[in-house]
Write a protein that holds these residues in place. Structure first.
Motif, PDB file in Angstrom:
ATOM      1  N   MET A   1       1.267  -0.945   0.027  1.00 31.06           N
ATOM      2  CA  MET A   1       0.184  -0.046   0.239  1.00 31.06           C
ATOM      3  C   MET A   1       0.571   1.718   0.002  1.00 31.06           C
ATOM      4  O   MET A   1       0.305   2.616  -0.412  1.00 31.06           O
ATOM      5  N   HIS A   2       1.910   1.052   0.347  1.00 28.92           N
ATOM      6  CA  HIS A   2       2.654   2.278   1.054  1.00 28.92           C
ATOM      7  C   HIS A   2       3.450   2.930  -0.778  1.00 28.92           C
ATOM      8  O   HIS A   2       3.231   3.859  -0.922  1.00 28.92           O
ATOM      9  N   LYS A   3       3.946   1.565  -1.010  1.00 29.93           N
ATOM     10  CA  LYS A   3       4.078   1.707  -2.939  1.00 29.93           C
ATOM     11  C   LYS A   3       3.755   2.416  -3.974  1.00 29.93           C
ATOM     12  O   LYS A   3       4.377   2.769  -4.687  1.00 29.93           O
ATOM     13  N   GLY A   4       2.383   2.158  -4.127  1.00 32.71           N
ATOM     14  CA  GLY A   4       1.230   2.450  -4.884  1.00 32.71           C
ATOM     15  C   GLY A   4       1.100   3.598  -5.084  1.00 32.71           C
ATOM     16  O   GLY A   4       1.492   4.464  -4.396  1.00 32.71           O
ATOM     17  N   LYS A   5      -0.092   3.734  -6.056  1.00 31.70           N
ATOM     18  CA  LYS A   5      -0.911   4.548  -6.037  1.00 31.70           C
ATOM     19  C   LYS A   5      -1.898   4.491  -5.121  1.00 31.70           C
ATOM     20  O   LYS A   5      -2.565   3.738  -4.665  1.00 31.70           O
ATOM     21  N   LYS A   6      -2.606   5.927  -4.610  1.00 32.66           N
ATOM     22  CA  LYS A   6      -4.077   6.496  -3.746  1.00 32.66           C
ATOM     23  C   LYS A   6      -5.105   7.300  -4.263  1.00 32.66           C
ATOM     24  O   LYS A   6      -3.852   8.678  -4.288  1.00 32.66           O
ATOM     25  N   VAL A   7      -6.013   6.510  -4.254  1.00 33.09           N
ATOM     26  CA  VAL A   7      -7.485   7.716  -5.000  1.00 33.09           C
ATOM     27  C   VAL A   7      -8.367   8.160  -4.109  1.00 33.09           C
ATOM     28  O   VAL A   7      -9.079   6.449  -3.221  1.00 33.09           O
ATOM     29  N   LYS A   8      -8.572   9.311  -2.939  1.00 31.72           N
ATOM     30  CA  LYS A   8      -9.576   8.948  -2.011  1.00 31.72           C
ATOM     31  C   LYS A   8     -11.066   9.534  -2.905  1.00 31.72           C
ATOM     32  O   LYS A   8     -10.795  10.216  -3.304  1.00 31.72           O
ATOM     33  N   GLY A   9     -12.049   8.520  -2.539  1.00 34.23           N
ATOM     34  CA  GLY A   9     -13.045   9.126  -3.295  1.00 34.23           C
ATOM     35  C   GLY A   9     -13.987   9.352  -1.882  1.00 34.23           C
ATOM     36  O   GLY A   9     -13.725   9.122  -0.089  1.00 34.23           O
ATOM     37  N   ILE A  10     -15.129   9.222  -1.916  1.00 31.51           N
ATOM     38  CA  ILE A  10     -16.627   9.071  -0.428  1.00 31.51           C
ATOM     39  C   ILE A  10     -16.623   8.228  -0.716  1.00 31.51           C
ATOM     40  O   ILE A  10     -17.598   7.588  -1.343  1.00 31.51           O
ATOM     41  N   GLY A  11     -16.576   7.266   0.737  1.00 33.94           N
ATOM     42  CA  GLY A  11     -16.791   6.438   0.997  1.00 33.94           C
ATOM     43  C   GLY A  11     -15.929   5.395   0.763  1.00 33.94           C
ATOM     44  O   GLY A  11     -16.019   4.472   0.724  1.00 33.94           O
ATOM     45  N   VAL A  12     -15.243   5.949  -0.181  1.00 33.86           N
ATOM     46  CA  VAL A  12     -13.706   5.125  -0.995  1.00 33.86           C
ATOM     47  C   VAL A  12     -12.727   5.563  -1.078  1.00 33.86           C
ATOM     48  O   VAL A  12     -12.348   6.687  -0.797  1.00 33.86           O
ATOM     49  N   THR A  13     -11.450   4.454  -0.236  1.00 40.47           N
ATOM     50  CA  THR A  13     -10.409   4.554  -0.700  1.00 40.47           C
ATOM     51  C   THR A  13      -9.361   3.597  -2.050  1.00 40.47           C
ATOM     52  O   THR A  13      -9.804   2.042  -0.637  1.00 40.47           O
ATOM     53  N   VAL A  14      -8.956   3.840  -2.636  1.00 42.12           N
ATOM     54  CA  VAL A  14      -8.405   3.238  -3.129  1.00 42.12           C
ATOM     55  C   VAL A  14      -6.591   3.067  -3.797  1.00 42.12           C
ATOM     56  O   VAL A  14      -6.432   3.690  -3.850  1.00 42.12           O
ATOM     57  N   PHE A  15      -6.357   1.680  -3.525  1.00 41.35           N
ATOM     58  CA  PHE A  15      -4.537   1.640  -3.363  1.00 41.35           C
ATOM     59  C   PHE A  15      -4.477   0.733  -4.316  1.00 41.35           C
ATOM     60  O   PHE A  15      -5.498  -0.538  -4.751  1.00 41.35           O
ATOM     61  N   ALA A  16      -3.447   0.429  -5.920  1.00 45.89           N
ATOM     62  CA  ALA A  16      -2.934  -0.400  -6.569  1.00 45.89           C
ATOM     63  C   ALA A  16      -1.976  -0.107  -6.634  1.00 45.89           C
ATOM     64  O   ALA A  16      -1.421   1.174  -6.834  1.00 45.89           O
ATOM     65  N   LEU A  17      -1.432  -1.496  -6.772  1.00 46.48           N
ATOM     66  CA  LEU A  17      -0.082  -0.768  -7.509  1.00 46.48           C
ATOM     67  C   LEU A  17       0.526  -2.236  -8.656  1.00 46.48           C
ATOM     68  O   LEU A  17      -0.566  -3.409  -8.655  1.00 46.48           O
ATOM     69  N   LYS A  18       1.039  -2.093  -9.722  1.00 51.53           N
ATOM     70  CA  LYS A  18       1.480  -2.961 -10.484  1.00 51.53           C
ATOM     71  C   LYS A  18       1.781  -4.465 -10.046  1.00 51.53           C
ATOM     72  O   LYS A  18       2.861  -3.955  -9.615  1.00 51.53           O
ATOM     73  N   ASN A  19       1.640  -5.409 -10.530  1.00 45.78           N
ATOM     74  CA  ASN A  19       2.303  -6.405 -10.201  1.00 45.78           C
ATOM     75  C   ASN A  19       2.410  -7.317 -12.040  1.00 45.78           C
ATOM     76  O   ASN A  19       2.374  -7.125 -13.324  1.00 45.78           O
ATOM     77  N   ASP A  20       2.554  -8.279 -11.968  1.00 44.60           N
ATOM     78  CA  ASP A  20       3.603  -9.294 -12.977  1.00 44.60           C
ATOM     79  C   ASP A  20       2.897 -10.877 -13.233  1.00 44.60           C
ATOM     80  O   ASP A  20       3.141 -11.108 -14.228  1.00 44.60           O
ATOM     81  N   LEU A  21       1.357 -10.546 -12.452  1.00 44.34           N
ATOM     82  CA  LEU A  21       1.445 -11.935 -12.386  1.00 44.34           C
ATOM     83  C   LEU A  21      -0.059 -12.506 -13.259  1.00 44.34           C
ATOM     84  O   LEU A  21      -1.164 -13.221 -13.964  1.00 44.34           O
ATOM     85  N   GLY A  22      -0.301 -11.091 -14.652  1.00 48.01           N
ATOM     86  CA  GLY A  22      -1.066 -11.110 -15.137  1.00 48.01           C
ATOM     87  C   GLY A  22      -2.622 -10.705 -15.256  1.00 48.01           C
ATOM     88  O   GLY A  22      -3.205 -11.250 -15.872  1.00 48.01           O
ATOM     89  N   LYS A  23      -2.399 -10.937 -13.896  1.00 45.21           N
ATOM     90  CA  LYS A  23      -4.187 -11.308 -13.367  1.00 45.21           C
ATOM     91  C   LYS A  23      -4.985 -10.078 -12.134  1.00 45.21           C
ATOM     92  O   LYS A  23      -3.840  -9.799 -11.931  1.00 45.21           O
ATOM     93  N   ALA A  24      -5.406  -9.734 -11.718  1.00 43.95           N
ATOM     94  CA  ALA A  24      -5.784  -8.622 -10.771  1.00 43.95           C
ATOM     95  C   ALA A  24      -6.441  -9.122  -9.661  1.00 43.95           C
ATOM     96  O   ALA A  24      -6.487 -10.203  -9.730  1.00 43.95           O
ATOM     97  N   GLN A  25      -5.803  -8.184  -8.320  1.00 38.36           N
ATOM     98  CA  GLN A  25      -6.338  -8.978  -7.045  1.00 38.36           C
ATOM     99  C   GLN A  25      -6.546  -8.120  -6.401  1.00 38.36           C
ATOM    100  O   GLN A  25      -5.827  -7.032  -6.371  1.00 38.36           O
ATOM    101  N   TYR A  26      -7.459  -8.724  -5.675  1.00 40.09           N
ATOM    102  CA  TYR A  26      -8.361  -7.292  -5.256  1.00 40.09           C
ATOM    103  C   TYR A  26      -8.200  -8.132  -3.236  1.00 40.09           C
ATOM    104  O   TYR A  26      -7.889  -8.867  -3.025  1.00 40.09           O
ATOM    105  N   GLY A  27      -8.236  -7.230  -2.456  1.00 40.29           N
ATOM    106  CA  GLY A  27      -8.603  -6.548  -1.489  1.00 40.29           C
ATOM    107  C   GLY A  27      -9.985  -6.338  -0.888  1.00 40.29           C
ATOM    108  O   GLY A  27      -9.313  -4.999  -1.075  1.00 40.29           O
ATOM    109  N   ILE A  28      -9.865  -6.006   0.254  1.00 40.40           N
ATOM    110  CA  ILE A  28     -11.745  -5.306   0.687  1.00 40.40           C
ATOM    111  C   ILE A  28     -11.752  -5.189   1.794  1.00 40.40           C
ATOM    112  O   ILE A  28     -12.044  -6.221   2.391  1.00 40.40           O
ATOM    113  N   MET A  29     -11.602  -4.034   3.027  1.00 32.42           N
ATOM    114  CA  MET A  29     -11.313  -3.918   4.235  1.00 32.42           C
ATOM    115  C   MET A  29     -12.652  -3.153   4.402  1.00 32.42           C
ATOM    116  O   MET A  29     -13.097  -1.891   3.779  1.00 32.42           O
TER     117      MET A  29
END
Length: 94
Positions: A1-29
């Motif tokens: 979370m500290h290495k990636g990008k962060k965007v705050k919205g109304i009611g939601v904060t999203v962190f994203a970091l590029k990976n080398d897996l070829g697919k997306a992984q999600y975590g919902i807190m």
């Protein structure tokens, strides 16, 4: 979370970091501040449904979504738009 990008919205904060897996992984807190267990599970289910719509555009990212209390007091459509807007800012769509 500290290495990636962060965007705050109304009611939601999203962190994203590029990976080398070829697919997306999600975590919902969701914290206990959001409500009881039933409420937190309902919100996570709603987020997963939104991501199933958006998922075909996301390739090779690790994404963490943090839900805040404001999320509960908005309509489902507004929440979806806010989440998609935050994801659009973070992710390069191919």
């Amino acid at each position: 979370m500290h290495k990636g990008k962060k965007v705050k919205g109304i009611g939601v904060t999203v962190f994203a970091l590029k990976n080398d897996l070829g697919k997306a992984q999600y975590g919902i807190m969701t914290t206990k501040k959001l409500g009881n267990a039933v409420t937190r599970v309902r919100v996570r289910r709603q987020i997963r449904a939104f991501l199933s719509i958006y998922n075909r555009y996301i390739i090779s990212y690790d994404i963490v979504i943090i839900i805040r209390r404001d999320f509960l007091f908005r309509s489902s459509e507004d929440n979806k738009k806010e989440l998609f807007k935050a994801l659009d800012k973070l992710i390069e769509i191919k």
